[in-house]
Design an enzyme around this catalytic site. Structure first.
Site, PDB file in Angstrom:
ATOM      1  NE  ARG A 101      41.670  38.012  39.155  1.00 43.13           N
ATOM      2  CZ  ARG A 101      41.039  39.076  39.648  1.00 43.13           C
ATOM      3  NH1 ARG A 101      39.742  39.012  39.887  1.00 43.13           N
ATOM      4  NH2 ARG A 101      41.691  40.192  39.875  1.00 43.13           N
ATOM      5  CG  HIS A 128      45.763  41.412  43.000  1.00 47.34           C
ATOM      6  ND1 HIS A 128      45.946  41.362  41.635  1.00 47.34           N
ATOM      7  CD2 HIS A 128      44.525  41.940  43.195  1.00 47.34           C
ATOM      8  CE1 HIS A 128      44.869  41.840  41.029  1.00 47.34           C
ATOM      9  NE2 HIS A 128      43.995  42.192  41.959  1.00 47.34           N
ATOM     10  CD  GLN A 131      44.309  46.582  42.925  1.00 43.15           C
ATOM     11  OE1 GLN A 131      43.491  45.962  42.263  1.00 43.15           O
ATOM     12  NE2 GLN A 131      44.285  47.901  43.048  1.00 43.15           N
ATOM     13  CG  ASP A 224      41.491  42.656  49.746  1.00 40.90           C
ATOM     14  OD1 ASP A 224      40.471  42.930  49.077  1.00 40.90           O
ATOM     15  OD2 ASP A 224      42.175  41.642  49.552  1.00 40.90           O
ATOM     16  CB  CYS A 264      42.352  45.908  45.493  1.00 40.95           C
ATOM     17  SG  CYS A 264      41.591  44.564  46.417  1.00 40.95           S
ATOM     18  NE  ARG A 292      44.766  46.128  38.534  1.00 43.64           N
ATOM     19  CZ  ARG A 292      44.014  45.033  38.716  1.00 43.64           C
ATOM     20  NH1 ARG A 292      42.997  45.062  39.558  1.00 43.64           N
ATOM     21  NH2 ARG A 292      44.294  43.902  38.087  1.00 43.64           N
TER      22      ARG A 292
END
Ligand code: CP
Ligand code: NVA
Length: 310
Positions: A101, A128, A131, A224, A264, A292
């Site tokens: 990340r 991402h 996700q 988000d 998410c 996930r």
């Protein structure tokens, strides 16, 4: 050639389907796949904070018979400026895969360029993709598939989630509509790439400034945070323009009656999503968070099988 997963379109439609189908098997048979038995170690590096990604990779790698090595970049030499490529060269002699990340996409591309083991994007400023695999798995579970369904994403159209929904959703044959302020539109090159993919899968992609138009008839409504990691300094600026794009009960009334809601997480109730929506009956966010685990386990297994057999 080592296969990496740096952005959603690193998996073709057929490959994405293989990963998601494997993930579905892992939901029902959690400990039945042990490709990391030995055990192999997988490095999971964080330049930014995380709850779900950290937990799901740590648990998932253990489920697969491996050992997770969670590294906080701030406590490593990478955080002090050691070259990314040198870090890759040190890691790839000892671990089976590198999960990272970080901020700029070019950083993870540099890591992948120097690594002989798979590198997986655990979130960058641009994408991402792990996700979105979890989100697509959630859609499969709730809707029985993804092809032909409309996914409306409301909020920051220029962030990692918007870009990954466009690429990953198009790959899955979905009709993806991003509803965002004009000043926070998706990257034009990513939108164009998503349109190119959609043309091969029967999906489509679109952007609109009209939140209600975006939500109209949607099967899946996603949002988000308006302030992504690294944007905290402009938090105040990132409020007023987004208010019309909040996922409220009123907005949900435009979507299909059986639409599901994705986020998410972490969520900011009263900002990008109303409490009544995220905590209401259409919310699938806890399945999404659990997924996930399954999606990343499938991805790791798939990538490792590819790299060992090639
Ligand atoms: N959704 C997600 O990536 O959560 P974390 O930032 O907690 O990992
Ligand atoms: N867009 C958000 C996603 C968090 C999981 C961020 O980058 O902070």
């Amino acid at each position: 050639m080592t296969r990496h997963f740096l952005r959603d379109d690193d998996l073709s439609p057929v490959e994405q389907d293989e990963v998601l189908t494997l993930a579905q098997q892992m939901v029902t048979d959690r400990f039945g796949h042990q490709p990391l038995a030995g055990p192999q170690t997988v490095a999971v590096i964080f330049d930014k904070t995380s709850t779900r990604t950290r937990i799901s990779f740590a648990v998932g790698i253990a489920d697969l018979g491996g050992v997770p090595l969670i590294i906080d970049a701030q406590t490593s030499q990478l955080g002090r400026g050691e070259p990314i490529a040198d870090t890759a060269r040190v890691l790839d002699r000892q671990v089976g895969a590198i999960v990272w990340r970080t901020s700029g996409q070019t950083r993870i591309e540099e890591m992948a360029g120097a690594s002989r083991v798979p590198v997986i994007n655990a979130l960058t400023d641009e994408f991402h993709p792990c996700q979105i695999l979890a989100d697509l798995l959630t859609v499969r579970q709730h809707k029985g598939g993804t092809a032909g369904l409309k996914l409306a994403y409301l909020g920051d159209g220029a962030n990692n989630m918007a870009h990954s929904y466009l690429l990953g959703g198009a790959t899955a044959g979905m009709h993806v509509v991003v509803g965002s302020p004009e000043t926070y539109q998706p990257d034009a090159a990513i939108l164009a790439k998503a349109a190119e993919i959609a043309a091969t899968t029967g999906g489509s992609v679109a952007w609109t400034a009209d939140a209600l138009e975006a939500a109209a008839g949607a099967d899946v409504v996603a949002t988000d945070t308006w302030v992504s990691m690294g944007q905290e300094f402009e938090a105040e600026l990132r409020e007023a323009p987004f208010v019309p794009y909040a996922v409220t009960e009123q907005l949900m009334s435009k979507a299909k009656d059986d639409a599901i809601v994705l986020h998410c997480l972490p969520a900011y109730r009263g900002k990008e999503i109303e409490a009544a929506v995220i905590d209401g009956p259409q919310s699938a966010v806890w399945d999404e968070a659990e997924n996930r685990l399954h999606a990343q386990k499938a991805l790791l297994s798939w990538l490792l099988a590819r790299n060992f057999s090639s």
